[in-house]
Design an enzyme around this catalytic site. Structure first.
Site, PDB file in Angstrom:
ATOM      1  N   LYS A  46       0.907  -1.144  -0.551  1.00 51.60           N
ATOM      2  CA  LYS A  46      -0.094   0.128   0.579  1.00 51.60           C
ATOM      3  C   LYS A  46       0.700   1.347  -0.472  1.00 51.60           C
ATOM      4  O   LYS A  46       2.133   1.085   0.673  1.00 51.60           O
ATOM      5  CB  LYS A  46      -0.850   0.344   1.141  1.00 51.60           C
ATOM      6  CG  LYS A  46      -2.178  -0.399   1.207  1.00 51.60           C
ATOM      7  CD  LYS A  46      -3.043  -0.542   2.048  1.00 51.60           C
ATOM      8  CE  LYS A  46      -4.282  -1.788   2.200  1.00 51.60           C
ATOM      9  NZ  LYS A  46      -4.890  -1.267   3.565  1.00 51.60           N
ATOM     10  N   LYS A  51       7.443   1.647   3.462  1.00 52.28           N
ATOM     11  CA  LYS A  51       7.065   2.639   4.401  1.00 52.28           C
ATOM     12  C   LYS A  51       6.076   2.646   4.895  1.00 52.28           C
ATOM     13  O   LYS A  51       5.775   2.872   6.271  1.00 52.28           O
ATOM     14  CB  LYS A  51       7.360   4.044   3.635  1.00 52.28           C
ATOM     15  CG  LYS A  51       9.166   4.084   3.976  1.00 52.28           C
ATOM     16  CD  LYS A  51       9.750   5.505   3.735  1.00 52.28           C
ATOM     17  CE  LYS A  51      10.803   5.749   3.966  1.00 52.28           C
ATOM     18  NZ  LYS A  51      11.659   5.641   2.879  1.00 52.28           N
ATOM     19  N   SER A  76      10.136  14.258   0.912  1.00 55.51           N
ATOM     20  CA  SER A  76      10.450  14.811  -0.136  1.00 55.51           C
ATOM     21  C   SER A  76       9.710  13.320  -0.988  1.00 55.51           C
ATOM     22  O   SER A  76       9.019  13.140  -1.547  1.00 55.51           O
ATOM     23  CB  SER A  76      11.516  14.230  -0.239  1.00 55.51           C
ATOM     24  OG  SER A  76      12.140  13.307  -0.747  1.00 55.51           O
ATOM     25  N   GLY A 180      16.404   2.442   8.828  1.00 59.43           N
ATOM     26  CA  GLY A 180      15.230   1.518   9.673  1.00 59.43           C
ATOM     27  C   GLY A 180      14.947   0.329   8.957  1.00 59.43           C
ATOM     28  O   GLY A 180      14.509  -0.366  10.079  1.00 59.43           O
ATOM     29  N   LYS A 271       8.479  -7.913 -15.201  1.00 57.49           N
ATOM     30  CA  LYS A 271       7.432  -6.682 -15.278  1.00 57.49           C
ATOM     31  C   LYS A 271       7.261  -6.023 -14.076  1.00 57.49           C
ATOM     32  O   LYS A 271       6.353  -6.082 -13.624  1.00 57.49           O
ATOM     33  CB  LYS A 271       6.011  -7.970 -15.939  1.00 57.49           C
ATOM     34  CG  LYS A 271       6.311  -9.383 -16.683  1.00 57.49           C
ATOM     35  CD  LYS A 271       7.034  -8.781 -17.957  1.00 57.49           C
ATOM     36  CE  LYS A 271       7.482  -9.601 -19.014  1.00 57.49           C
ATOM     37  NZ  LYS A 271       8.436  -9.122 -19.669  1.00 57.49           N
TER      38      LYS A 271
HETATM   39  C1  LIG Z   1      13.088   4.608   2.317  1.00 53.31           C
HETATM   40  C2  LIG Z   1      12.921   3.756   1.209  1.00 53.31           C
HETATM   41  C3  LIG Z   1      14.311   3.009   1.927  1.00 53.31           C
HETATM   42  C4  LIG Z   1      15.330   3.151   2.913  1.00 53.31           C
HETATM   43  O1  LIG Z   1      15.089   2.889   4.354  1.00 53.31           O
HETATM   44  P1  LIG Z   1      15.803   3.167   5.583  1.00 53.31           P
HETATM   45  O2  LIG Z   1      14.809   2.321   6.630  1.00 53.31           O
HETATM   46  O3  LIG Z   1      16.064   4.621   5.369  1.00 53.31           O
HETATM   47  O4  LIG Z   1      16.876   2.754   4.918  1.00 53.31           O
HETATM   48  C5  LIG Z   1      14.313   2.267   0.832  1.00 53.31           C
HETATM   49  N1  LIG Z   1      14.006   2.170  -0.557  1.00 53.31           N
HETATM   50  C6  LIG Z   1      12.718   2.746  -0.791  1.00 53.31           C
HETATM   51  C7  LIG Z   1      11.825   2.980  -1.976  1.00 53.31           C
HETATM   52  C8  LIG Z   1      12.552   3.292   0.466  1.00 53.31           C
HETATM   53  O5  LIG Z   1      11.282   4.551   0.741  1.00 53.31           O
END
Ligand SMILES: *Cc1c(COP(=O)(O)O)cnc(C)c1O
Length: 332
Positions: A46, A51, A76, A180, A271
């Site tokens: 989602k 994240k 951002s 993270g 794909k």
């Molecule tokens: C934020 C992000 C990361 C890195 O994650 P961290 O927790 O900051 O190490 C890697 N790939 C994508 C697509 C992200 O949005």
């Protein structure tokens, strides 16, 4: 430091909200890398990236009183989108402070989830300062992008999900920004599987985790220029880095060209639409940066939010280079 139990609790908490994303394999990828590879498709999560897991776990860990004044962050990209999406599901007001030059695609994604957008400056410091200000003024809770136990535990749920889906495996490759994601996954898999190895992957041109890991203390970068916009972090977090030091086996580096190659490979062969930050793991596998052979290996595809104009340029560039190389090969 977060524990396996924290990750287990996060998994229960977010279960009814987050997708259990699929894993994919490909004979071509297995052949090129010399391993049995499984790709964890968090580009299909989602909001378009993993994240969402951390943001959802954060909101679900707050009590009603905390949620009353809403939440705020400076971002951002994917963290803002994830928080906006989680906030909509929880009926919580979300404010995202974005840079003046934010892309239209990202802006409209956040707005479509009903987030309030405020534009401020261009650097992450300006954005975060403004987000703190809003937090002070409105009583909104500040939600950090990586350096918080609830965020780390939420991202770590990927590790537990992988063990459910695949059973035992030998190694997992994870993109590193503020760490993270890798810290959460490390706790989950290293505390559950016996001999698993965890590898971080970073762009050569944004290698603060690599430098910090080798030095043994936090190193901050001044000049960062990579197309992997989710990995443009000046340094790992104060909470995430000790976890990296404890569990991570090594950090691998990939070039900008290798990242573009991986994005195009995933799109053409599998794909799968994956953004540069999410494709660094596959870049390491297809460009000979991963040191093991004959193993069962997981690569995290961390997100799929990509500007299609930029993508069309990378495709042209990679395909043109392939064509030129095959011509010069034939003429030898
Ligand atoms: C934020 C992000 C990361 C890195 O994650 P961290 O927790 O900051 O190490 C890697 N790939 C994508 C697509 C992200 O949005």
């Amino acid at each position: 430091m977060i524990t396996l139990q924290d990750v287990r609790n996060a998994k229960k908490r977010i279960a009814q909200f987050a997708h259990a994303t699929p894993t994919f394999s490909s004979q071509t990828l297995n052949m090129i890398s010399g391993n049995s590879v499984f790709l964890k498709a968090e580009n299909l999560q989602k909001s378009g990236s993993f994240k969402f897991r951390g943001a959802m776990n954060f909101l679900l860990s707050l009590n009603e009183k905390d949620l009353k004044n809403g939440v705020v962050t400076g971002s951002s990209g994917n963290h803002g989108q994830a928080l906006a999406c989680a906030g909509k599901l929880m009926n919580t007001a979300v404010t995202v402070v974005v840079p003046e030059d934010v892309s239209i695609a990202k802006l409209s994604a956040m707005e479509s989830y009903g987030a309030k957008i405020e534009k401020c400056g261009r650097t992450s410091t300006e954005r975060l300062n403004r987000a703190y200000e809003i937090s002070k003024k409105d009583g909104a809770i500040f939600v950090p992008p990586f350096d918080h136990p609830w965020i780390m535990a939420g991202q770590g749920t990927i590790g537990l999900e992988l063990i459910e889906q695949l059973g035992d495996f030998d190694a997992v490759l994870v993109p590193c920004g503020g760490c993270g994601l890798i810290s959460g996954i490390s706790v989950a898999v290293k505390e559950t599987l016996k001999d698993v190895k965890v590898y971080g992957v970073e762009p050569e041109q944004s290698n603060s985790t690599y430098l910090s890991f080798k030095a043994g203390y936090l190193m901050e970068l001044k000049n960062i220029s990579t197309i992997a916009d989710g990995l443009r972090t000046a340094m790992p977090g104060k909470l995430t880095f000790p976890v990296v030091q404890k569990y991570v086996d090594d950090i691998l580096l990939v070039t900008e060209e290798e990242i573009k190659r991986a994005v195009v490979f995933l799109l053409e062969r599998m794909k799968l639409l994956v953004e540069p930050s999410g494709a660094v793991t596959v870049a390491a596998l297809i460009c000979g940066k991963f040191p093991l052979k004959g193993k069962k290996v997981v690569a995290i595809l961390s997100g799929g939010n990509v500007d299609l104009f930029a993508l069309s340029e990378w495709i042209k560039e990679v395909k043109q280079r392939d064509k030129d190389e095959s011509k010069s090969f034939r003429s030898v």
